[in-house]
Write an enzyme that holds these catalytic residues in place. Structure first.
Site, PDB file in Angstrom:
ATOM      1  N   PRO A 215      19.386  27.082  24.309  1.00  0.00           N
ATOM      2  CA  PRO A 215      20.920  26.525  23.914  1.00  0.00           C
ATOM      3  C   PRO A 215      20.780  25.616  22.509  1.00  0.00           C
ATOM      4  O   PRO A 215      19.851  24.690  22.646  1.00  0.00           O
ATOM      5  CB  PRO A 215      21.401  25.726  25.011  1.00  0.00           C
ATOM      6  N   GLY A 216      21.832  25.774  21.875  1.00  0.00           N
ATOM      7  CA  GLY A 216      21.845  24.926  20.639  1.00  0.00           C
ATOM      8  C   GLY A 216      20.990  25.209  19.415  1.00  0.00           C
ATOM      9  O   GLY A 216      20.670  24.530  18.554  1.00  0.00           O
ATOM     10  N   THR A 217      20.410  26.408  19.498  1.00  0.00           N
ATOM     11  CA  THR A 217      19.202  26.668  18.405  1.00  0.00           C
ATOM     12  C   THR A 217      19.936  27.412  17.504  1.00  0.00           C
ATOM     13  O   THR A 217      19.282  27.911  16.375  1.00  0.00           O
ATOM     14  CB  THR A 217      17.894  27.376  18.902  1.00  0.00           C
ATOM     15  N   GLY A 218      21.070  27.796  17.544  1.00  0.00           N
ATOM     16  CA  GLY A 218      22.154  28.299  16.446  1.00  0.00           C
ATOM     17  C   GLY A 218      22.171  29.955  16.353  1.00  0.00           C
ATOM     18  O   GLY A 218      22.320  30.602  15.556  1.00  0.00           O
ATOM     19  N   LYS A 219      22.117  30.122  17.831  1.00  0.00           N
ATOM     20  CA  LYS A 219      22.332  31.866  18.005  1.00  0.00           C
ATOM     21  C   LYS A 219      23.854  32.172  17.584  1.00  0.00           C
ATOM     22  O   LYS A 219      23.890  33.042  16.792  1.00  0.00           O
ATOM     23  CB  LYS A 219      22.177  32.196  19.493  1.00  0.00           C
ATOM     24  N   GLU A 438      -2.855  23.954  24.649  1.00  0.00           N
ATOM     25  CA  GLU A 438      -2.351  25.697  24.191  1.00  0.00           C
ATOM     26  C   GLU A 438      -3.199  26.345  23.502  1.00  0.00           C
ATOM     27  O   GLU A 438      -3.356  27.459  23.390  1.00  0.00           O
ATOM     28  CB  GLU A 438      -0.901  25.462  23.341  1.00  0.00           C
ATOM     29  N   ASP A 514      -0.120  26.800  35.346  1.00  0.00           N
ATOM     30  CA  ASP A 514      -1.193  27.673  35.144  1.00  0.00           C
ATOM     31  C   ASP A 514      -1.928  28.125  36.376  1.00  0.00           C
ATOM     32  O   ASP A 514      -2.337  29.270  36.721  1.00  0.00           O
ATOM     33  CB  ASP A 514      -2.074  27.205  34.163  1.00  0.00           C
TER      34      ASP A 514
HETATM   35  P1  ADP Z   1      23.560  28.342  20.413  1.00  0.00           P
HETATM   36  O1  ADP Z   1      24.659  29.395  20.279  1.00  0.00           O
HETATM   37  O2  ADP Z   1      22.105  28.842  20.172  1.00  0.00           O
HETATM   38  O3  ADP Z   1      23.665  27.542  21.607  1.00  0.00           O
HETATM   39  P2  ADP Z   1      25.163  27.271  18.264  1.00  0.00           P
HETATM   40  O4  ADP Z   1      25.088  28.294  17.314  1.00  0.00           O
HETATM   41  O5  ADP Z   1      26.360  27.250  18.829  1.00  0.00           O
HETATM   42  O6  ADP Z   1      23.844  27.260  19.372  1.00  0.00           O
HETATM   43  O7  ADP Z   1      24.876  26.027  17.439  1.00  0.00           O
HETATM   44  C1  ADP Z   1      25.710  24.748  17.536  1.00  0.00           C
HETATM   45  C2  ADP Z   1      25.941  23.952  16.418  1.00  0.00           C
HETATM   46  O8  ADP Z   1      24.464  23.434  16.078  1.00  0.00           O
HETATM   47  C3  ADP Z   1      26.127  24.866  15.079  1.00  0.00           C
HETATM   48  O9  ADP Z   1      27.519  25.205  14.690  1.00  0.00           O
HETATM   49  C4  ADP Z   1      25.295  24.118  14.059  1.00  0.00           C
HETATM   50  O10 ADP Z   1      26.144  23.176  13.573  1.00  0.00           O
HETATM   51  C5  ADP Z   1      24.139  23.451  14.803  1.00  0.00           C
HETATM   52  N1  ADP Z   1      22.962  24.355  14.495  1.00  0.00           N
HETATM   53  C6  ADP Z   1      22.217  25.028  15.583  1.00  0.00           C
HETATM   54  N2  ADP Z   1      21.197  25.588  15.091  1.00  0.00           N
HETATM   55  C7  ADP Z   1      21.190  25.266  13.758  1.00  0.00           C
HETATM   56  C8  ADP Z   1      20.306  25.900  12.631  1.00  0.00           C
HETATM   57  N3  ADP Z   1      19.148  26.567  13.002  1.00  0.00           N
HETATM   58  N4  ADP Z   1      20.702  25.301  11.381  1.00  0.00           N
HETATM   59  C9  ADP Z   1      21.555  24.782  11.124  1.00  0.00           C
HETATM   60  N5  ADP Z   1      22.509  24.358  12.093  1.00  0.00           N
HETATM   61  C10 ADP Z   1      22.278  24.423  13.301  1.00  0.00           C
HETATM   62 ZN    ZN Z   2      -1.012  25.834  30.100  1.00  0.00          ZN
END
Ligand code: ADP
Ligand code: ZN
Ligand code: MG
Length: 625
Positions: A215-219, A438, A514
C-alpha cells in the site's frame, strides 16, 4: 477532478416520510397506547395472591397470559362501603389455580382481548413489511452510489470518470522511485496513443496490466499517470465497490462499466483493490463461499475475454497488494498477463519522491533531502508525502517561515510512530545482518538448479515480518521439480542463515521462516514425493493436498510405526543438514563476493537487474570434497 457525473433524480422522500409516520402510529398503537389505556395497578408477588385467595379475601380474578388482576373483597361485600382494591401479579404455570379459585368461590374469567385489537392487528400485518421495504431501500440507496438514485440503479457501475484535465493532470513526472514500473507503463501509454502501430503488424495489444505492490507505493498514482500521459479517459472503480450485499449487483456493475468504457475507447479502466473481487475461488472458505464475489469475478473475466483489440482499445489496469490470493484465472494470457511490481522505493527513489512533494512547500536553507531519505528506509511514497506534510505543519505551528531540517526530524519520529509495525526502521547493525542474510540467499540461489534467477535483493523492509528479501523469478514455467532442484531450493532457503554464520559466527532470529520452509520442503521430499532411498517410494502423508508441490504445509502423517517415524525424522534432518553444509561451503568459497555485494547493497538498499546479474555471475561452485 471528476468531470462527468450522472445526473441524479430528485430525492424520493415522500414515500419514506409516509413510512416513518406509519411506523410511528404502529408503535404507538401497539405498545404505548395499551400502557396508558390500562389503569396502572400495583403488583404483588404470586405467593401473596395465592395466600389472599386462600384467606378468602379475593372477590374476582381476571386471568390473562401475561398478567393476573385480582380485586379484593370490598368493605361492602364484607359489610362496608368501599370498593375493593385491585392488584396485579405475574402468573406462573399453575394448573391448580382454577380449582383453587372455584373452591374459594372466587369469580374468575380470562382477560378480554384489547379493545383496539383490530387496529393494531391490521397495522401489525401491514407495517412490518413496509419497514422492511424501507430498510431495503436504504441499503439499495447506499449501494446505488452516494446519491439517492432509487432502486433502478443498483446495477449501475459507480466508476468515476476522469478525463485529462488541462490544469491538474497527473503525469509520470509526479511519480518517482519506481523506475522499473514506469518503464513498463511507458509502453502501455504507447499502446493507447498509437494503437495502429501495433495492430498493423498484427500484434495484440495487452488487455490487462496488474500493478502489484504494498500500500502507498503509488499504484493508483501510476494508473492516473498512464491516463494523463496518454490523454485518454480514465474510469476508476475500487474492487470493494463491486461487491454489495445483493447477489448479481456486482456482475451487472462490471457489465455496465465495460459498456461505458467501450463507448469512450481508447481509455483506461482502473480497478483498485482487485483482490476484493479476485480472490481465488478455491480459497474462499467453504465451497461456494461467496457466490456474489464469484459471479462478479466471472463477469469480469468474460468481459475481458469479450472485447477484441480491433473494436476498442480498452486497457484494464488493476492494483493489488495481495497478488498471492488472486484467482489464477485472472492471470491467464488475454487477461492480466502483464504484472508490474511497484515496490517500496530504495534510497535514491525516496529522495526523488521527497523532491516531488517538497515542491509545494517552502524549504529552509538547511534542508537536506538526501539525509532524510537515508533515515527513512521502508517508507513508501505515501509515507513520504505524509512526512513532508507533517514537517510543514510543524513548521507552521512553530511560526516559522519555511520548513527546517529539524521539522523533518521530528516529523519522521511522528510518522514512524504512526506506522506502527507496518515498516520497521532497522538500526545499522540489524541492517548489516539483514544485508548479509539476503546476499547469502542470492549467492547460494544463483548456483542452485531449479531455484530461478535472482532478480532483486532488497533490504528495504516489507510487510510485518520480512526485513529484507531476495526475489527469484523462474526462468521458465515449471510443473515438476526433481530431487536435485528441491535440494537446491532447500540450500537456497538456508543461504541466509548460513551467511550469518559465516560472517558473524552467530545466528539471529530472522531466519525462522526460512527454516520452516526448508524443513517443510525436506519433509515433503521424504513423506510425499518418495525421494528417500531409505524410506522408499511410499506416501507417508494423508490427504489429497499432497499432490500440490508448493503447498508448503505438510499434511498429517499416516498411522505408522515408531521406527518409521524416527527414520523419517532422521532423513529430513539429513537432507536439511546436507543442504546447510552445501550453503556454508558455497558461501565460504565465495566470501569475497559476499562482501562486495553486501557492501553495495548496504549503500543502495536494493540491487536488481543487470548490475546484480553481473555480480552474481562471478559466483563459483565450491569444489566437491
Ligand atoms: P497505492 O495506490 O499504491 O496504495 P497511491 O497511489 O494511492 O498508493 O499513493 C498515495 C499518495 O502517495 C499519492 O497520491 C502520492 O501523493 C504519494 N505517492 C505514493 N507513491 C509515490 C511515488 N512513487 N512518487 C510520488 N508520490 C507518491
Ligand atoms: Zn531469509
Ligand atoms: Mg491505491
Amino acid at each position: 477532478m471528476p468531470i462527468k457525473d450522472k445526473p441524479r433524480p430528485p430525492r424520493f422522500s415522500l414515500f419514506n416520510n409516509i413510512l416513518l409516520i406509519l411506523a410511528g402510529v404502529f408503535l404507538f398503537v401497539s405498545f404505548i397506547l395499551p400502557v396508558f389505556s390500562r389503569p396502572q395497578v400495583p403488583g404483588v408477588p404470586y405467593s401473596l395472591f395465592i395466600h389472599q385467595v386462600q384467606e378468602g379475601d379475593v372477590a374476582r380474578v381476571q386471568v390473562g397470559q401475561n398478567q393476573i388482576r385480582f380485586q379484593l373483597k370490598s368493605d361492602e361485600e364484607m359489610g362496608g362501603e368501599q370498593v375493593g382494591q385491585v392488584f396485579s401479579t405475574t402468573p406462573i404455570f399453575d394448573l391448580g389455580l382454577p380449582n383453587l379459585l372455584e373452591e374459594k368461590g372466587v369469580e374468575f374469567a380470562a382477560t378480554p382481548p384489547p379493545k383496539n385489537g383490530w387496529v393494531s392487528n391490521a397495522l401489525g400485518w401491514i407495517i412490518p413489511p413496509l419497514i422492511f421495504v424501507g430498510i431495503f431501500q436504504f441499503f439499495v440507496r447506499r449501494g446505488g452510489g452516494g446519491g439517492a438514485q432509487g432502486m433502478l440503479s443498483i446495477g449501475k457501475s459507480k466508476a468515476k470518470v476522469y478525463v485529462e484535465g488541462e490544469s491538474a493532470k497527473t503525469t509520470f513526472a509526479d511519480v518517482a522511485g519506481v523506475d522499473e514500473a514506469k518503464a513498463e507503463l511507458v509502453e502501455v501509454v504507447d499502446f493507447l496513443k498509437t494503437p495502429g502501430r501495433y495492430t498493423q503488424i498484427g500484434a495484440r495489444i495487452p488487455k490487462g496490466v496488474l500493478l502489484v505492490g504494498p500500500p502507498g507505493t503509488g499504484k493508483t498514482l501510476l494508473a492516473k499517470a498512464v491516463a494523463g500521459e496518454a490523454g485518454v479517459p480514465f474510469f476508476s472503480i475500487s474492487g470493494s465497490e463491486f461487491v454489495e450485499m445483493f447477489v448479481g449487483v456486482g456482475s451487472s456493475r462490471v457489465r455496465d462499466l465495460f459498456e461505458q468504457a467501450k463507448k469512450e475507447a481508447p481509455c483506461i479502466v482502473f480497478i483498485d483493490e482487485l483482490d476484493a473481487i479476485g480472490k481465488s475461488r478455491s480459497s474462499s472458505g467453504f465451497y461456494g463461499g461467496n457466490d456474489e464475489r464469484e459471479q462478479t469475478l466471472n463477469q469480469l473475466l468474460s468481459e475481458m475475454d469479450g472485447f477484441a483489440a480491433e473494436d476498442a482499445t480498452v486497457i484494464v489496469l488493476a492494483a493489488t497488494n495481495r497478488p498471492e490470493i488472486l484467482d489464477p484465472a485472472l492471470l491467464r494470457p488475454g487477461r492480466f498477463d502483464r504484472q508490474v511490481l511497484v515496490d517500496r522505493p530504495a534510497l535514491s527513489g525516496r529522495e526523488a519522491i521527497l523532491k516531488i512533494h517538497a515542491q509545494t512547500v517552502k524549504l529552509g536553507e538547511d534542508v537536506d533531502l538526501n539525509a532524510i531519505a537515508t533515515r527513512t528506509p521502508g517508507f513508501a511514497g505515501a509515507d513520504l508525502a505524509n512526512l513532508v506534510n507533517e514537517a510543514a505543519l510543524l513548521a507552521a505551528r512553530n511560526q516559522r517561515e519555511s520548513v527546517a531540517q529539524a521539522d523533518f526530524a521530528e516529523a519522521i519520529e511522528r510518522v514512524v510512530a504512526g506506522l506502527e509495525k507496518k515498516s520497521r526502521v532497522l538500526n545499522d547493525k540489524e541492517k548489516k545482518i539483514v544485508a548479509y542474510h539476503e546476499v547469502g540467499h542470492a549467492i547460494v540461489g544463483s548456483l542452485m538448479p531449479g531455484s530461478g534467477r535472482v532478480e532483486k535483493i532488497s533490504i528495504v523492509s516489507r510487510g510485518m515480518s520480512a526485513l529484507g528479501y531476495t526475489l527469484q523469478l523462474p526462468t521458465e514455467d515449471r510443473f515438476l521439480s526433481d530431487e536435485t532442484e528441491l535440494r537446491g531450493q532447500i540450500a537456497t532457503l538456508l543461504g541466509g542463515r548460513s551467511a550469518e554464520e559465516v560472517v558473524f559466527n552467530s545466528i539471529t532470529t530472522g531466519a525462522s521462516n526460512d527454516l520452516q520452509r526448508a524443513t517443510d520442503l525436506a519433509e515433503q521430499m521424504v513423506t510425499t514425493f518418495g525421494m528417500s532411498k531409505i524410506l522408499g517410494p511410499l506416501a507417508y502423508e494423508q490427504g489429497s493436498r499432497a499432490m500440490f508441490l508448493n503447498e508448503g504445509v505438510p499434511n498429517p502423517r499416516r498411522m505408522m510405526s515408531e521406527a518409521t517415524a524416527e527414520a523419517i525424522d532422521r532423513e529430513v534432518k539429513d537432507i536439511v543438514e546436507t543442504a546447510h553444509q552445501q550453503a556454508l561451503d558455497t558461501l565460504n568459497h565465495n566470501r569475497d563476493i559476499l562482501e562486495t555485494i553486501t557492501m553495495q547493497l548496504l549503500e543502495t538498499e536494493a540491487l536488481e537487474g543487470k548490475p546484480l546479474h553481473q555480480l552474481l555471475e562471478q559466483v563459483q561452485a565450491a569444489p566437491a570434497i
